[in-house]
Scaffold this motif. Structure first.
Motif, PDB file in Angstrom:
ATOM      1  N   PHE A  60      66.381  12.994  55.524  1.00 12.80           N
ATOM      2  CA  PHE A  60      67.368  12.161  54.829  1.00 12.80           C
ATOM      3  C   PHE A  60      68.451  13.038  54.193  1.00 12.80           C
ATOM      4  O   PHE A  60      69.640  12.712  54.276  1.00 12.80           O
ATOM      5  N   GLN A  61      68.035  14.128  53.570  1.00 11.61           N
ATOM      6  CA  GLN A  61      68.999  15.046  52.942  1.00 11.61           C
ATOM      7  C   GLN A  61      69.970  15.619  53.970  1.00 11.61           C
ATOM      8  O   GLN A  61      71.138  15.849  53.674  1.00 11.61           O
ATOM      9  N   ASN A  62      69.485  15.843  55.178  1.00 18.33           N
ATOM     10  CA  ASN A  62      70.336  16.390  56.241  1.00 18.33           C
ATOM     11  C   ASN A  62      71.362  15.385  56.754  1.00 18.33           C
ATOM     12  O   ASN A  62      72.329  15.770  57.401  1.00 18.33           O
ATOM     13  N   ASN A  63      71.122  14.107  56.476  1.00 15.19           N
ATOM     14  CA  ASN A  63      72.000  13.061  57.009  1.00 15.19           C
ATOM     15  C   ASN A  63      72.799  12.315  55.957  1.00 15.19           C
ATOM     16  O   ASN A  63      73.857  11.756  56.269  1.00 15.19           O
ATOM     17  N   PHE A  64      72.289  12.282  54.722  1.00 17.36           N
ATOM     18  CA  PHE A  64      72.941  11.478  53.684  1.00 17.36           C
ATOM     19  C   PHE A  64      73.008  12.251  52.366  1.00 17.36           C
ATOM     20  O   PHE A  64      72.127  13.063  52.067  1.00 17.36           O
ATOM     21  N   ASN A  68      70.418   6.990  45.971  1.00 22.56           N
ATOM     22  CA  ASN A  68      70.081   5.732  45.315  1.00 22.56           C
ATOM     23  C   ASN A  68      69.371   4.771  46.259  1.00 22.56           C
ATOM     24  O   ASN A  68      69.775   3.622  46.446  1.00 22.56           O
ATOM     25  N   PHE A  69      68.283   5.267  46.877  1.00 18.62           N
ATOM     26  CA  PHE A  69      67.546   4.434  47.821  1.00 18.62           C
ATOM     27  C   PHE A  69      66.047   4.663  47.663  1.00 18.62           C
ATOM     28  O   PHE A  69      65.598   5.759  47.308  1.00 18.62           O
ATOM     29  N   THR A  70      65.284   3.630  47.940  1.00 23.29           N
ATOM     30  CA  THR A  70      63.837   3.751  47.924  1.00 23.29           C
ATOM     31  C   THR A  70      63.378   4.494  49.188  1.00 23.29           C
ATOM     32  O   THR A  70      64.153   4.702  50.121  1.00 23.29           O
ATOM     33  N   ARG A  71      62.113   4.868  49.213  1.00 24.19           N
ATOM     34  CA  ARG A  71      61.566   5.562  50.380  1.00 24.19           C
ATOM     35  C   ARG A  71      61.735   4.715  51.640  1.00 24.19           C
ATOM     36  O   ARG A  71      62.149   5.215  52.689  1.00 24.19           O
ATOM     37  N   LEU A  72      61.424   3.422  51.573  1.00 22.48           N
ATOM     38  CA  LEU A  72      61.559   2.542  52.732  1.00 22.48           C
ATOM     39  C   LEU A  72      63.020   2.428  53.162  1.00 22.48           C
ATOM     40  O   LEU A  72      63.327   2.456  54.363  1.00 22.48           O
ATOM     41  N   GLU A  73      63.918   2.312  52.202  1.00 17.88           N
ATOM     42  CA  GLU A  73      65.341   2.206  52.537  1.00 17.88           C
ATOM     43  C   GLU A  73      65.848   3.468  53.236  1.00 17.88           C
ATOM     44  O   GLU A  73      66.691   3.396  54.133  1.00 17.88           O
ATOM     45  N   LYS A  74      65.320   4.619  52.857  1.00 11.39           N
ATOM     46  CA  LYS A  74      65.683   5.862  53.540  1.00 11.39           C
ATOM     47  C   LYS A  74      65.224   5.834  54.994  1.00 11.39           C
ATOM     48  O   LYS A  74      65.931   6.303  55.897  1.00 11.39           O
ATOM     49  N   LEU A  78      67.868   6.045  58.201  1.00 12.49           N
ATOM     50  CA  LEU A  78      67.734   7.050  59.253  1.00 12.49           C
ATOM     51  C   LEU A  78      67.595   6.411  60.627  1.00 12.49           C
ATOM     52  O   LEU A  78      68.089   6.940  61.629  1.00 12.49           O
ATOM     53  N   SER A  79      66.935   5.270  60.684  1.00 14.74           N
ATOM     54  CA  SER A  79      66.766   4.577  61.959  1.00 14.74           C
ATOM     55  C   SER A  79      68.068   3.958  62.449  1.00 14.74           C
ATOM     56  O   SER A  79      68.375   3.982  63.639  1.00 14.74           O
ATOM     57  N   LEU A  80      68.843   3.444  61.527  1.00 13.27           N
ATOM     58  CA  LEU A  80      70.056   2.703  61.878  1.00 13.27           C
ATOM     59  C   LEU A  80      71.261   3.602  62.154  1.00 13.27           C
ATOM     60  O   LEU A  80      72.113   3.281  63.000  1.00 13.27           O
ATOM     61  N   LYS A  81      71.331   4.747  61.490  1.00 17.06           N
ATOM     62  CA  LYS A  81      72.533   5.607  61.535  1.00 17.06           C
ATOM     63  C   LYS A  81      73.006   5.958  62.957  1.00 17.06           C
ATOM     64  O   LYS A  81      74.193   5.798  63.268  1.00 17.06           O
ATOM     65  N   PRO A  82      72.137   6.415  63.867  1.00 18.69           N
ATOM     66  CA  PRO A  82      72.630   6.798  65.203  1.00 18.69           C
ATOM     67  C   PRO A  82      73.261   5.645  65.975  1.00 18.69           C
ATOM     68  O   PRO A  82      74.197   5.860  66.756  1.00 18.69           O
ATOM     69  N   LEU A  83      72.779   4.428  65.755  1.00 13.75           N
ATOM     70  CA  LEU A  83      73.322   3.279  66.476  1.00 13.75           C
ATOM     71  C   LEU A  83      74.664   2.853  65.907  1.00 13.75           C
ATOM     72  O   LEU A  83      75.588   2.502  66.655  1.00 13.75           O
TER      73      LEU A  83
END
Length: 377
Positions: A60-64, A68-74, A78-83
């Protein structure tokens, strides 16, 4: 005449890897994310499929930059970003969130309800981050949520409400979920064995998965799967127990295949639910036999990922599509001896296969069942 609807991209975050290729390679090697974990203090370790939190945070740190996000939101981000980076978001783009419990972990040690506990708030927070302008849609129907979210996207695009959609699904392991399944005595004492004679229950898992769904067929896409048919039927049998006759799943499969206009003989592969509980696996075997699908190669992904609740249906759909692209059937891990009264063609080893038509099914608490038929274009 209804529009054709296609899945043209996907991604996932799981204990086996933070992209699809990593997951596929791990599956080919027979690796499982299920292991003994000490998740609850003063509670014995148990088998579960859990993402390493340190690895997740590093990724997550490498991408964002935003924290201000919970573990699940992270996991979701990460799943959504590439799309999102590959497909443009317009005012006609839907954002659909599939989850069973969302940020339920926020309830721990709280005397009041945190705002982020509401699924609608989670969906809006994720949508806002990536700039979606349409109102987010939440699909939360127990363990069929992931499969239903595909159907919701398909039907809303066909109805002309949207042009395309990003569907994201996810759940994480929490004390709340563990307590719930424990109260039903459904958690296995060892690594789960779907459809096996010696199965004794589920392993909880966690993951996030994302697919991009569109009405526009683009020959330049690396792949394309047409969503031919879908259905969701509630058997109204019991608050937690599945129908002993498989009525709801049978009707869901029948409706989806009728809409898809494919016969049982045309289905090349079944990605089943296969939780490894006594009653679920038996119910599925009965339903598949009623549809004359008992000879179709079938697997459950629960031996690799555990039961990822609202993410399971979408994650397993992604893996089934990857199987079709790679012309390879993945075995149903830990299956050794048939443990259902009706026969099934359980995949026991990696094997080559031409896969055009996929049937994906799911079943869950409250009598819910769902099915979708996908065609490799």
């Amino acid at each position: 005449m209804k529009k054709d609807i296609f899945i043209t991209d996907y991604n996932c975050i799981t204990p086996l890897g933070f992209d699809v290729s990593s997951n596929w390679n791990a599956l080919l090697e027979g690796k499982s994310g299920v292991a003994l974990h000490q998740i609850i203090e003063n509670h014995s370790p148990f088998y579960a499929s859990k993402i390493d939190s340190d690895e997740l945070e590093k990724e997550f740190q490498n991408n964002f930059n935003n924290q201000n996000f919970t573990r699940l939101e992270k996991m979701f981000l990460l799943s959504l970003k590439p799309l999102v980076e590959k497909h443009s978001i317009s005012e006609d783009t839907a954002f659909i969130l599939s989850t069973t419990k969302g940020n339920i972990s926020l309830l721990k040690n709280q005397t009041t309800l945190p705002e982020d506990i509401f699924l609608s708030k989670t969906a809006q927070k994720l949508a806002n981050f990536f700039g979606f302008t349409t109102k987010p849609i939440v699909v939360s129907n127990a363990c069929v949520s992931g499969v239903m979210a595909i159907a919701v996207a398909k039907n809303m695009i066909q109805a002309g409400k949207y042009k395309d959609a990003f569907v994201i699904a996810g759940d994480e392991i929490s004390e709340f979920v563990i307590s719930g399944f424990s109260s039903f005595q459904a958690i296995g004492t060892e690594i789960c064995k779907p459809y096996d004679k010696n199965r004794d229950g589920i392993n909880i898992g966690e993951a996030t998965a994302t697919v991009y769904i569109t009405s526009e067929f683009n020959k330049n896409e690396k792949f394309s799967f047409k969503i031919l048919g879908d259905s969701a039927i509630n058997d109204a049998n019991h608050i937690s127990g599945p129908s002993r006759t498989g009525d709801g799943l049978f009707a869901s499969i029948q409706n989806a295949m009728n809409e898809a206009n494919v016969s049982s003989k045309q289905i090349d592969f079944i990605s089943a639910h296969g939780t490894a509980t006594i009653y679920n696996d038996e119910m599925e075997a009965i339903a598949f036999n009623r549809m004359n699908l008992q000879n179709v190669p079938l697997n459950s992904m629960k031996g690799y990922y555990g039961h990822c609740l609202g993410a399971s249906g979408l994650l397993e759909s992604i893996i089934s599509m990857e199987s079709a692209l790679k012309n390879t059937l993945i075995p149903s891990k830990n299956f050794e001896e048939t443990g259902t009264s009706q026969p099934l063609n359980i995949i026991k080893e990696n094997q080559p296969a031409e896969i055009k038509y996929i049937l994906k099914t799911a079943s869950g608490f409250g009598g819910c069942n769902a099915a979708v038929v996908l065609e490799k274009c």
